[in-house]
Enzyme design. Sequence first.
Site, PDB file in Angstrom:
ATOM      1  N   CYS B 330       5.963  36.776 -18.775  1.00 31.26           N
ATOM      2  CA  CYS B 330       5.837  38.109 -18.186  1.00 31.26           C
ATOM      3  C   CYS B 330       6.374  39.056 -19.245  1.00 31.26           C
ATOM      4  O   CYS B 330       5.868  39.040 -20.365  1.00 31.26           O
ATOM      5  CB  CYS B 330       6.593  38.184 -16.867  1.00 31.26           C
ATOM      6  SG  CYS B 330       8.234  37.440 -16.879  1.00 31.26           S
ATOM      7  N   ASP B 335      12.014  36.317 -14.906  1.00 28.58           N
ATOM      8  CA  ASP B 335      11.863  36.575 -13.474  1.00 28.58           C
ATOM      9  C   ASP B 335      10.546  36.018 -12.932  1.00 28.58           C
ATOM     10  O   ASP B 335      10.496  34.961 -12.354  1.00 28.58           O
ATOM     11  CB  ASP B 335      11.960  38.073 -13.198  1.00 28.58           C
ATOM     12  CG  ASP B 335      13.352  38.612 -13.490  1.00 28.58           C
ATOM     13  OD1 ASP B 335      14.316  37.933 -13.094  1.00 28.58           O
ATOM     14  OD2 ASP B 335      13.465  39.672 -14.110  1.00 28.58           O
TER      15      ASP B 335
END
Lengths: 550, 651
Positions: B330, B335
Amino acid sequence: MEFAELIKTPRADNVVLHRPFYLAVEGTLCLTGHHLIFSSRRQDNAEELWLLHSNIDSIEKRFVGSLGTIVIKCKDLRIIQLDIPGMEECLNIASSIEALSTLDSVTLMYPFFYRPMFEIVEDGWRSFLPDQEFELLTSVTDEWRLSCINKEFSICPSYPPVVIVPKSIDDEALRKVALFRHGSRFPVLSYYHKKNGMVMMRSSQPLTGTNGRRCKEDEKLINATLRPGKRGYIIDTRSLNVAQQARAKGGGFEQEAHYPQWRRIHKCIERFNILQESLIKLVEACNDQSHNMDRWLSKLEASNWLTHIKEILTAACLAAQCIDREGASVLVHGTEGTDSTLQVTSLAQIILDPRCRTIRGFESLVVREWLQAGHPFQQRCAQSAYSNSKQKWEAPVFLLFLDCVWQILRQFPCSFEFNEQFLIMLFEHAYASQFGTFLGNNENERSKLKLPQKTMSLWSWVNRSEELSKFQNPLFEANSLVIWPSVAPQSLQLWEGVFLRWNRPSKFLDEAQEEMINIIKYNKELQAKVNALRRQLAEMETDDRMQENL
Amino acid sequence: VENVRLLDRLSSRKSALGTLYLTATHVIFVENDSETHKETWILHSQISSIEKQATTATGCPLLIRCKNFQVIQLVIPQERDCHDVYISLIRLARPVKYEELYCFSFNPKLDKEEREQGWKLVDLNKEYNRMGIPNNYWQISDVNRDYGVCDSYPTEVYVPKSATAHIIVGSSKFRSRRRFPALSYYCKDNNASICRSSQPLSGFSARCLEDEQMLQAIRKANPGSDFIYVVDTRPKLNAMANRAAGKGYENEDNYSNIKFQFIGIENIHVMRNSLQKMLEVCELKSPSMSDFLWGLENSGWLKHIKAIMDAGIFIAKAVAEEGVSVLVHCSDGWDRTAQVCSVASLLLDPHYRTMKGFMVLIEKDWVSFGHKFNHRYGNLDGDPKEISPVIDQFIECVWQLMEQFPCAFEFNERFLIHIQHHIYSCQFGNFLCNSQKERRELRVQERTYSLWAHLWKNRADYLNPLYRAEQSQTQGTLHPQMASCNFLYKFWSGMYNRFEKGLHPRQSVTDYLMAVKEESQQLEEELEVLGERLANLQKSQLNDSKVKSKQQDRSKQLGLSTSNNSLANTPQEYSNDLKSFPSRSPSQGDEEDSALILTQDNLKSSDPDLSANSDQESGVEDLSCRSPSGGGCLPSEDSGKDSDEAVFLAV
């Protein structure tokens, strides 16, 4: 009329059946007077699909070249597609199905032709007679009597021949009360709460009209259910506004001045086409898999189905609370007293009375509070979510009731003798069935149709041990307490077993169910074994001791 | 503070009078009711916000919201006291040093050896061995042994054999926070793997030869496939915006044999706001169905859950069905990447659906790869913009899968809820700090205890009775074919309305079945004993010898009557009209049922839920006391309190 006239093409080969989650199968399609039969004789995959014409809610046809396709949407919410080679065959079959699934006359329906293939152990038509119910009541109280005033259905066409009323009210008074209530549905006993002797009655709205007409006998009748010095609650299933408007049409509600011992509470349970619209929207949302998450939630919300569930459950809980917690008697009515009234009275009984949570008790409840109480099944269940007809009197009132029961069952999974399948089965049979139980709109019509003589009762079939085993909840432990369901939105869910039944694979859920049954079964077997061993040991030990003593 | 009232959120009628205590670690509310003295304990670290509301005639209301979704409303008679409590709590709920956290004072009375054993329960090297690594294609690399290359990565990283230290270091320089591609999961059946990294620093045109070689190496480690997927879990727009800052995503033209794919999962700020909105809906007082559904939709929460699931499903499918390796990233790769990798692993490998395997999974994809627990869950006072329910969402994904595959998981819902609870509680050291490096510097393993050992010890409470290791669902990959269907994603009231027992099913099928299974086990044992006795008796009778019959009968407690399954609950407020009815007080007639409630409350169990306030107890709780293991003999929470009491006395 001969059904053969309607069947122009009784049989078509090389038809392909499409269903969600199944591979398409090729086979032969046959039409009979009451069934659509599809059979595939493939070696590896022989199967037959039997569909009652009366289960068909709507049918659509389209053509691509000479290949015709018909889409059949059923009242149990299933959708199947049949590809039929040959334009003429396809047209013939479609028009036959259309004709056969919309027969006008009740006596042409399948229950009048169905011959059971099972042995009848108990005639379901005689399983739940009012006299038996009354006998149970007389064992706990003598304040009530069985009145035969409606023997010929002469007083109230939608009531059964015998009803339970307060002992102190004679038939003459009942006759007057009947004139004061919508459709002559005078207040009758619905439920007696043994724990504290409080009762729930139901009726239709009083015909007060705009000038506030009153009826002394009516007042006397409902006051007769109160203990000295006690007050009662009248639960009107309509909003105050609706109830007030009803006065213009001759209806109305009980005025405080004339019923000083009663406190009126208005609830707002919708009726008729609002409910039907709600069902149609809900099923549409469940079938539409293209939309994204947000659209799904807003469509679910827009259908208002769960709002109706919440309203109905809340009213039922309120009635139960008045009886059990406030120690007050309750009278429930809406307008006619044949729809929302019955939802409330029957659900309140499920909350209050452990007997209604057994299979037999629940059947008895459906018979008493729906069939005998004159819920117009034939009108309400003529069509389901796919119909285009939009008749004013079609409404999924009974389905909403079953859904509410399912919500309570979900919250109290160990307190019901029956399982979800039992409720789904009742839903199916209310809309299309080989049994006569749900035909007609009231006892009057059923007796005119001679249903008990000419058709088989659903209960005759269900209450055989082979069938019952499918409907038993393995987790059931008799629970004698009142069960208070939560009506918070977080606690209410979409009834997937009905609304997503055909739109989701059930394999994993079925496996879980199986596992559950196995766990319980194994436990019972062990218990039996241990008990047998204990007994044997005890016997041997006493033998031993006797020998010792000798 | 005395004469404090604890309000019930569901019913304004009910409230409990009691005394409020503040200790170094907990807020404790003890009810005055002489029989029960029911206690409500709240860890300071669970407090997410405290709100002082306008003073009313009855006192000064204080609203405490917790990270485990408990909401406590107190009314304190004196404004002054209320203010003092408020000020103290604000300070206590926001510790500035790790040493202030509960885990450093928490002592479950285990000796040193037991503590060390506890930390050894989850061993990541063993886990990679289980996957079949090291092997011909993958090896352990010590390039990061002193956290020299990447300080948020673990010291031991698994990389393709053909990736030399030079390539790794080179690649790390081309990745945000130097988080280079490393192995997360390896499928030994077909050599396909899941790797993870952060975004490349590609900007509009930058390239890095070593990074390209790194991706090549990953592809070569899977000889069966001639390309790899590169999955960017951000929405395309976000990724493009990053290019302007010199970051961005892989250009398919620069990397040979990659297929690039965006899967739009929103960032931590969107997720934080979404949860906030959903919790507002949960907190509504008697909402209508429309309010609730509309609010739920408006929060977008389920949409985000579905996006994470969709990404996990995409990766699992690529690995299991296509046999293609996947690189996931990401922005920083700690996360969304952690969410997606762990969901995919869970779908692919039945091992992660067992209790131990699930612990390993969290340890592998979250703890070791530097998910910033401290920042995300606000353990220490920090930037509120860093807080986001990232792992909460993963835990919810698992729950959604459990709903769809009821027999596939060894553990039950309670296991998930307790893990979530302890991620915020700081009672155990597992989730302290932001990286392995920080935890080592803090000597967490020497100074605190491991949650996994605690959960493992109480595993009987967390078993899913329907779990069948050999059943079809547990074999191999889970195929949530219907995952594209929105209606399968449901609101998880067991989590977000966890403390409002009144909303939940009143009887727990899980607990019921567990009790039945336990009883079956006892029956089996008894059957054996009885069988032996019978055989002995028969023998002795055959021998015609006189054997004294044993007088002492085995206690016949086994016929566990399930009548203690009986329900005690009270109606909710179904109508406001009833209140104004003058003749009766609303609580009358409750006696018989409330008697039942009292007996249940006295029973303690290891379930932290039970220490919480709830007056609508029902079958759920009494069933837990049916199971012998829940009988209060467990030192878990209770002992935690014991040690606390000491703290309290010292204060």
